[in-house]
Structures are given as structure tokens and as C-alpha cells.
Design a protein around this motif. Structure first.
Motif, PDB file in Angstrom:
ATOM      1  N   GLU A  50       0.847  -1.202   0.000  1.00 38.88           N
ATOM      2  CA  GLU A  50       0.000   0.000   0.000  1.00 38.88           C
ATOM      3  C   GLU A  50       0.883   1.253   0.000  1.00 38.88           C
ATOM      4  O   GLU A  50       0.651   2.197  -0.746  1.00 38.88           O
ATOM      5  CB  GLU A  50      -0.916  -0.053   1.238  1.00 38.88           C
ATOM      6  N   VAL A  51       1.930   1.194   0.804  1.00 43.76           N
ATOM      7  CA  VAL A  51       2.791   2.369   0.950  1.00 43.76           C
ATOM      8  C   VAL A  51       3.561   2.650  -0.339  1.00 43.76           C
ATOM      9  O   VAL A  51       3.627   3.797  -0.792  1.00 43.76           O
ATOM     10  CB  VAL A  51       3.761   2.182   2.139  1.00 43.76           C
ATOM     11  N   VAL A  66      -8.809   0.511  -3.005  1.00 45.31           N
ATOM     12  CA  VAL A  66      -9.079   1.218  -1.755  1.00 45.31           C
ATOM     13  C   VAL A  66      -8.233   0.642  -0.621  1.00 45.31           C
ATOM     14  O   VAL A  66      -8.018  -0.570  -0.536  1.00 45.31           O
ATOM     15  CB  VAL A  66     -10.583   1.201  -1.379  1.00 45.31           C
ATOM     16  N   HIS A  67      -7.760   1.550   0.203  1.00 49.49           N
ATOM     17  CA  HIS A  67      -7.062   1.163   1.425  1.00 49.49           C
ATOM     18  C   HIS A  67      -7.725   1.878   2.594  1.00 49.49           C
ATOM     19  O   HIS A  67      -8.035   3.068   2.494  1.00 49.49           O
ATOM     20  CB  HIS A  67      -5.588   1.565   1.336  1.00 49.49           C
ATOM     21  N   GLY A  68      -7.997   1.136   3.668  1.00 49.10           N
ATOM     22  CA  GLY A  68      -8.585   1.766   4.848  1.00 49.10           C
ATOM     23  C   GLY A  68      -7.638   1.716   6.015  1.00 49.10           C
ATOM     24  O   GLY A  68      -7.149   2.738   6.483  1.00 49.10           O
ATOM     25  N   ALA A  69      -7.342   0.528   6.482  1.00 47.29           N
ATOM     26  CA  ALA A  69      -6.442   0.373   7.627  1.00 47.29           C
ATOM     27  C   ALA A  69      -5.705  -0.961   7.512  1.00 47.29           C
ATOM     28  O   ALA A  69      -5.748  -1.636   6.474  1.00 47.29           O
ATOM     29  CB  ALA A  69      -7.217   0.473   8.938  1.00 47.29           C
ATOM     30  N   PHE A  70      -5.037  -1.340   8.589  1.00 52.08           N
ATOM     31  CA  PHE A  70      -4.144  -2.502   8.584  1.00 52.08           C
ATOM     32  C   PHE A  70      -4.930  -3.817   8.631  1.00 52.08           C
ATOM     33  O   PHE A  70      -4.608  -4.791   7.955  1.00 52.08           O
ATOM     34  CB  PHE A  70      -3.221  -2.363   9.809  1.00 52.08           C
ATOM     35  N   GLU A  71      -5.990  -3.824   9.451  1.00 47.84           N
ATOM     36  CA  GLU A  71      -6.645  -5.087   9.771  1.00 47.84           C
ATOM     37  C   GLU A  71      -8.020  -5.258   9.148  1.00 47.84           C
ATOM     38  O   GLU A  71      -8.777  -6.133   9.554  1.00 47.84           O
ATOM     39  CB  GLU A  71      -6.750  -5.227  11.296  1.00 47.84           C
ATOM     40  N   ASN A  72      -8.374  -4.410   8.164  1.00 45.22           N
ATOM     41  CA  ASN A  72      -9.779  -4.445   7.751  1.00 45.22           C
ATOM     42  C   ASN A  72     -10.033  -4.656   6.265  1.00 45.22           C
ATOM     43  O   ASN A  72     -11.147  -4.392   5.806  1.00 45.22           O
ATOM     44  CB  ASN A  72     -10.485  -3.172   8.228  1.00 45.22           C
ATOM     45  N   ALA A  75     -13.056  -6.726   5.707  1.00 44.86           N
ATOM     46  CA  ALA A  75     -14.311  -6.052   6.061  1.00 44.86           C
ATOM     47  C   ALA A  75     -14.684  -5.019   5.002  1.00 44.86           C
ATOM     48  O   ALA A  75     -15.860  -4.870   4.650  1.00 44.86           O
ATOM     49  CB  ALA A  75     -14.185  -5.387   7.431  1.00 44.86           C
ATOM     50  N   ILE A  76     -13.697  -4.323   4.476  1.00 42.93           N
ATOM     51  CA  ILE A  76     -13.979  -3.352   3.410  1.00 42.93           C
ATOM     52  C   ILE A  76     -14.511  -4.102   2.189  1.00 42.93           C
ATOM     53  O   ILE A  76     -15.497  -3.686   1.566  1.00 42.93           O
ATOM     54  CB  ILE A  76     -12.718  -2.534   3.062  1.00 42.93           C
ATOM     55  N   GLY A 110      -9.450 -11.719  12.479  1.00 43.08           N
ATOM     56  CA  GLY A 110     -10.859 -11.702  12.886  1.00 43.08           C
ATOM     57  C   GLY A 110     -11.754 -11.232  11.749  1.00 43.08           C
ATOM     58  O   GLY A 110     -12.801 -11.826  11.479  1.00 43.08           O
ATOM     59  N   ALA A 111     -11.314 -10.164  11.083  1.00 38.31           N
ATOM     60  CA  ALA A 111     -12.111  -9.623   9.975  1.00 38.31           C
ATOM     61  C   ALA A 111     -12.171 -10.621   8.828  1.00 38.31           C
ATOM     62  O   ALA A 111     -13.208 -10.804   8.181  1.00 38.31           O
ATOM     63  CB  ALA A 111     -11.519  -8.298   9.498  1.00 38.31           C
TER      64      ALA A 111
END
Ligand SMILES: Cc1ncc(C[n+]2csc(CCOP(=O)(O)OP(=O)(O)O)c2C)c(N)n1
Ligand SMILES: [Mg+2]
Lengths: 304, 378
Positions: A50-51, A66-72, A75-76, A110-111
Motif C-alpha cells: 500500500e505504501v 481502496v485502502h482503509g487500515a491494517f486489519e480491515n 471487512a472493506i 478476525g475480519a
């Protein structure tokens, strides 16, 4: 456009991104996208890929991303799946959720598990370089045993990581997915076929990709492909698929090379002594034997 | 149509009437009745939407990123610990300028674990780029949810909105509610249209890394959008009033008997009802007292508040949250905009502790005598 062997000339993960020389993860991404094609939406977790690919206002992505966060990422992707369904726009669109080993084996597990249980139609790809590379090579649940990382160093008392890799692919398969596979840049045709198969299924599918990281593994940038091949030949990273609950090898290794040959090319194993090499060899043998023991059998209950 | 319903149902109906398409939801007391009612609508085929039974609130907020980016109007609800589990995603949603709407059934944050009402969940997220409304009645719930989408999706705002309603003391209360007609709601709230979506025919990158040369510009744009929201909130309140005959002050603050008031209580949420009841009683005895109900905590309506303070001799601010090691956040912030005014600060109703008429009386008495300046209403 496709070349003679069916791999597309088209690029969806464009050159110019800022990945390191010899980055196995970037190589894998490029070929995943060649196989997935233009009708693909990607949700990616925080991490090296992503970076390196999206320093605003630049992007290496030629597909919606799309990028949201590290662990999701999973879920996205769940939201994308249902959002498209709700508007009658789901048909003909591939969705890929991607995360590194840290994102997939650890913090985003978990996601990922929730999304698989709900059975959303998307393919989750874990790009496994066996550590948290983006933050400077810290240990993850996928780090290879005895590897030294910045948080599992080759100390005077404790020699590198003490635990085995989390067997994520099997945990995932136990969710009832009808397609789970491992893949490696050492066999691009196999990878292409697996990405296509995974995306063609009607429910969540999972791919585990082997990714060399020269910076984190303290190996030569030029050795990425050699290590990818050796990982298969030593049975360190076997290529298999679990299709409808049945495990089949895709590149069976009858006469494996000693694991030592694989370890010797990497500084992260520089400290391991003979006894530890034996232990690693046994770990690799045992894991392969386990795969052999379930080969061709319906080892996993299929719910989707 | 007027009917007696629970406030949680009013919230759910507000989402249904707003033609929400995707609801990623996870249960937590006291917000649970909201996903329960929405599930009823969807499973009975009365609401044309997708329910995502996410495995956590973190994933609920994350799924909103995905669903809104496909162009689907989306909704969720939570409380307390669930809200805190979402915390990481709250500024990501606002940073990506996604017009999510969320109902927050306010509940104390653990620990000790406590399921009852205060504002410590939402108030602690005041800096995360969400418009924050605090409502007082079931009627206001249904009306405000509809307005939330209008505000969030306004092209000059494009920020997520949370509507906060007090856990139990509102969520579980049954009141007579005038349910708006779908046709009228449709004329107030047009379908959600968004150009920047995940579209394979027009690929765009969302959520890139913002380096030091761009990050601050993104934040400035968000701040500008929040300031824009002040007028958009006022207009939404006014337009809604024209169509449905109901408004809530100017949309930002609601004034009760403030025209000639010398002493006033300022608070958010249901305790304002208690303050109003006491003010009415004291008015009958000739005391010049009033109530300022802050409806929009973010954006913070500085001008509207300053105007409301003009004739006041003293003001009491009741915080249902304590910024441990500092003070009530509302008290601190009001002080900052009212340098000439004598402001008293009270910490009240933490973790469901009753805030009574007697408390209100003692506060008004403090204001009159000028004696007590700081107190915890125990
Ligand atoms: C909640 C949270 N915790 C920690 C981090 C810091 N962080 C960002 S990327 C990363 C490591 C990523 O590792 P991996 O998923 O294996 O991807 P890689 O960089 O190796 O490709 C970490 C720890 C974060 N961004 N968010
Ligand atoms: Mg990694």
C-alpha cells in the motif's frame, strides 16, 4: 493482449512504484493483477504494498483500489460486495482483498474469519513475506521458525523465532471455503490458474502467496526467484490447492533438496546451528508428510 | 402518521425512510434494538437493503468504507465499547470524506464496565471529523436521522455524521412519534449520488498515503467542510420544518425561555428535559432562568452560542463526561468562547447516575447566589 503462454501483457499494477529491488510481494501483485484483469476492485491492507504504490497524488493502480487500515481489508471487501449487490451492480466484477502476513495471519484475522463465515464472494490473498516488513521486519505469526527479525533477534540466549508458522490456509479451509490454494512466483502459470479459479467461485476463496523480501530476509535482490524455486524444491513452501475440500499437489516434490540450501542464502538464518537446522528440516518434513496424508482425500468440510 | 414507538425504532425507521442500502451492524447494549428493528424490516422484505452481520464494530465501520465507496447509502449504530472498537476507523471515514451516518446510543465507556448512559463514548471522539448531534426525543431521532444524510451528503460537507441519543433514557423510551410519509422524505432527501466510487470503468485510488506535503491540506479541507456544515445544518433544519412542520431551534442549538434569562443551564441530550421542567417551575416563581440545549456539538456553533449568552449573568454547563486530569470538555470549550461570562461547571450523570430535578434546582440556586462554581452532581 496475451503472450503465447497466456499471461497478459497488460499491467494493472504499474511500474514506477517504490518497492525495493527484488521485492517478491510486488512481483506477486503484478501477476495477480494480470490474471485478474481490468474488471477488478482491490481492497488492500496497510503494509509495504500500500505504501509503495500510492504516495498521494501518485498511484500504481490501474484498477479501482481502496485502502482503509491494517486489519480491515476483508471487512472493506465485505462492504464492497454488499454495496454492489444492493445496487444490482455485482455481476461481472471481481473483488480482491489483499494483506501481508501481518495483516492476514495476525491483526486482520478476525475480519478475515468473519468475512469467510458470511461467505462473501471475493478472493482474499495473503502475500506472505514472513514478517512485518513495512515497520522494519518485526516477527509475525507467519515468520519462519528460527528466523531472526527485529523482535525475534538471534540473541545470545534465544535464537530467533521459537514458534512454527500459523497454518492459516488450513484454518481458512476449515471455514468451509470451496477453494484455498498456495502459490508462488516460481510458477507463474500455476499462479494465474489459481487466481482465475479463485475469482470464478461464488463464495469467499483464499490464496496464500509466497513472497521473498530481500531487505527483511537479508538475501540478495537477485536471489528472489532462486529462493522462490528453492522454497518449492526443499518443500518449505509446497504448491497445493484444496478444491472442494480435497487437497492436491500442483508441483509435487519427489526428491527434495535439503532445507539447508534454502537457509544458507538468507542472513535471517545465519545464526542457526546444526541442531537447529535439523529441527527445521524435521518441521518441514512433518508438514509435508501431513499434506501427503490428506492428499486426494476430502479432508475439509465444504460449506460453500 | 402518529404512533407510539420506542426511540430505537424511530432511529431504525429514520434509516429505512432514508432508503439506506447497506447496514453493517453489530449488537451492543443499549443500541441493540436498532439493528434488531432493521433486521425485522429487511427479513420481512419491507426494507430493500443488505444487512452485513459483521463480526465486530471495527468491521462494521470498515464495511461502511467499502459500501459507501460503491455508491450505496449506508448506516450503522453502536455504543460505548463498540464505539471505541470503531475508533480507529472513525477518522478514516471522515478523512476519506465518506458520508456515513451512525446512531450512537450513548453509554459510559468501561471500566468499570457499565451499560448506562453518559456521553463519554461520543464526546471522546469529538476530534475525529464527524458531525455530532445530541438529540432529546424519539421524534427528534427519526427527523434527525433523515437530516443527517442530507447534511453528510451535501457537496460542501461530505463528512460522516453521528446522531447521539442517550442510552436507555431515550433508546428504550416509548413516545408518540409522527412518522413522516415516504414520499415527503423522498422529496427532502434525493437518492445518494456520488462521483467518486469504485468503478471498474473509471478506476480511482482511495485511501492513499498522505505524505507531509499533502496531509495538512487534507485536514484543512476537512476543517473547512465542518465549518460549511454550520450553514448546511441550519438549512436542513429549516427545509425540514417547511415540509414536516417540525424544527429543533436553529438546528445547532435550541433555546428554552432564553429571551430574558439571566441564568441558564447548558447541556446536551435528555437531561435538558429535566432542566427545562425545573426552569418552567422557577419561571412560575418569577426567576429569570432558561436552558440552552446544544444539538450540534460538532461543528461547535460558536456564533450561535455567543449570541445566546449575550444577556446572561451566569451560565452553568453540565458535562456528562469528564476529561480525566482536566475538566468537563463542554465546560472547557464554552469557557474558551465566553471570556466575559461567569461559567459554572458540573460533572453530571456519569454511568447512568440520575440527574434529578433537585440537582437542577441546586444548579440554578448556585447561579443565583454565585456561590458554587465547580461540582460533581452525585
Ligand atoms: C492498528 C495498527 N497497528 C500497527 C500498525 C503498524 N503497521 C503498519 S504496516 C505493518 C506491518 C505490515 O506487515 P505485513 O502485513 O506483513 O505487510 P508487509 O509490510 O510485510 O508487506 C504494521 C505493524 C498499523 N498501521 N495499524
Ligand atoms: Mg509481511
Amino acid at each position: 493482449m496475451k503472450d503465447v503462454k497466456g499471461i497478459s501483457y497488460d499491467e494493472y499494477f504499474a511500474s514506477g512504484h517504490r518497492a525495493c529491488a527484488g521485492c517478491g510481494e510486488a512481483l506477486v501483485l503484478r501477476h495477480i493483477m494480470k490474471a485478474a484483469g481490468s474488471n477488478t476492485i482491490v481492497a488492500q491492507a496497510t503494509g509495504c504494498m500500500e505504501v509503495v504504490s500510492t504516495p498521494y497524488p501518485q498511484t500504481a493502480w490501474k484498477v479501482p483500489w481502496v485502502h482503509g487500515a491494517f486489519e480491515n481489508a476483508a471487512a472493506i471487501a465485505s462492504g464492497i460486495d454488499r454495496g454492489l449487490i444492493a445496487q444490482g451492480k455485482r455481476e461481472g466484477v471481481n473483488i480482491i482483498a489483499m494483506g501481508g502476513d501481518g495483516a492476514s495471519f495476525d491483526i486482520g484475522f478476525g475480519a478475515l474469519s468473519g468475512a469467510m463465515e458470511r461467505g462473501h464472494k471475493f478472493t482474499y490473498i495473503a502475500t506472505d513475506n514472513e514478517a512485518y516488513m513495512n515497520t522494519g521486519v518485526q516477527r509475525s505469526g507467519a515468520t519462519f521458525p528460527y528466523a531472526s527479525t527485529t523482535t525475534s533477534p538471534d540473541g545470545k540466549k534465544i535464537h530467533g523465532k521459537q514458534e512454527p508458522k500459523k497454518p492459516l490456509a488450513f484454518i481458512v479451509a476449515a471455514h468451509g471455503l470451496n477453494y484455498v490454494a498456495s502459490m508462488s512466483p516460481a510458477n507463474l502459470f500455476d499462479m494465474k490458474k489459481k487466481v482465475e479459479t479463485a475469482l470464478s467461485r461464488n463464495h469467499t476463496t483464499f490464496l496464500h502467496a509466497y513472497c521473498v523480501c530481500p531487505v527483511g530476509w537479508h538475501c540478495k535482490s537477485a536471489d528472489t526467484m532462486e529462493l522462490s524455486r528453492l522454497a518449492i524444491q526443499t518443500r518449505v513452501f509446497p504448491l497445493y490447492e484444496i478444491d472442494n475440500g480435497v487437497l492436491q499437489f500442483n508441483q509435487k516434490v519427489e526428491k527434495p533438496k535439503p532445507v539447508k540450501e534454502y537457509l544458507e542464502l538468507q542472513g535471517r538464518f545465519r545464526h542457526v546451528n546444526e541442531e537447529e537446522v535439523e529441527k527445521i528440516q524435521k518441521y518441514v518434513n512433518d508438514r509435508y508428510d501431513f499434506l501427503l496424508s490428506i492428499e486426494g482425500k476430502k479432508a475439509f468440510d465444504v460449506l460453500y | 402518521m402518529k404512533t407510539v414507538i420506542e426511540a430505537s425504532e424511530a432511529v431504525a425507521l429514520g434509516a429505512k425512510l432514508s432508503r439506506v442500502k447497506v447496514c453493517p451492524m453489530y449488537p451492543i447494549t443499549p443500541s441493540t434494538h436498532i439493528p434488531e428493528r432493521i433486521s425485522d424490516y429487511i427479513f420481512d422484505g419491507e426494507m430493500d437493503a443488505e444487512m452485513i452481520h459483521v463480526e465486530s464494530e471495527h468491521s462494521a465501520a470498515s464495511a461502511l468504507i467499502g459500501s459507501i465507496l460503491t455508491g450505496a447509502r449506508s448506516f450503522t449504530a453502536t455504543s460505548s465499547n463498540g464505539f471505541e472498537l470503531m475508533y480507529e476507523i472513525l477518522p478514516i471515514l471522515s478523512g476519506m470524506r465518506l458520508p456515513a451516518v451512525m446512531a450512537v446510543a450513548n453509554r459510559a465507556v468501561a471500566g468499570p464496565i457499565n451499560i448506562w448512559n453518559d456521553h463519554s463514548d461520543a464526546v471522546s471522539a469529538r476530534d475525529q471529523g464527524w458531525v455530532q448531534f445530541y438529540v432529546e426525543s424519539s421524534q427528534e431521532c427519526i427527523d434527525t436521522i433523515i437530516q443527517c444524510y442530507k447534511i453528510a451528503e451535501d457537496k460542501n460537507v461530505q463528512m460522516p455524521v453521528m446522531m447521539c441519543l442517550d442510552g436507555f433514557s431515550l433508546t428504550h423510551v416509548f413516545e408518540n412519534v409522527d412518522i413522516p410519509e415516504q414520499k415527503q422524505v423522498d422529496s427532502f432527501l434525493p437518492p445518494f449520488k456520488r462521483e467518486d466510487i469504485l468503478d471498474v470503468k473509471n478506476p480511482k485510488t482511495f485511501g492513499p498515503i498522505g505524505l507531509p506535503d499533502s496531509f495538512m491540506n487534507f485536514k484543512k479541507q476537512q476543517q473547512d467542510a465542518m465549518i460549511n456544515a454550520i450553514d448546511v445544518i441550519k438549512k436542513a433544519n429549516l427545509d425540514y420544518k417547511k415540509l414536516f412542520g417540525r424544527g429543533y431551534g436553529d438546528g445547532l442549538i435550541e433555546l428554552y425561555k432564553m429571551d430574558d434569562a439571566e441564568y441558564a443551564i447548558l447541556a446536551m441530550g435528555t437531561i435538558c428535559g429535566t432542566a427545562k421542567a425545573k426552569a418552567e417551575e422557577l419561571r412560575a416563581k418569577g426567576k429569570k432562568v432558561g436552558v440552552i440545549r446544544l444539538r450540534s456539538y460538532r461543528p461547535f456553533p460558536v456564533e450561535a452560542l455567543k449570541k445566546a449568552f449575550k444577556k446572561l449573568t451566569r451560565l452553568a454547563v453540565l458535562d456528562r463526561h469528564i476529561s480525566l486530569g482536566s475538566d468537563g470538555p463542554l465546560f472547557t470549550e464554552i469557557n474558551a468562547i465566553a471570556p466575559g461570562l461567569d461559567v459554572f461547571g458540573y460533572i453530571a450523570g456519569l454511568g447512568g447516575r440520575d440527574v434529578t430535578l433537585d440537582h437542577m434546582e441546586s444548579v440554578y440556586l448556585d447561579l443565583e447566589t454565585g456561590k458554587q462554581k465547580r461540582e460533581w452532581l452525585m
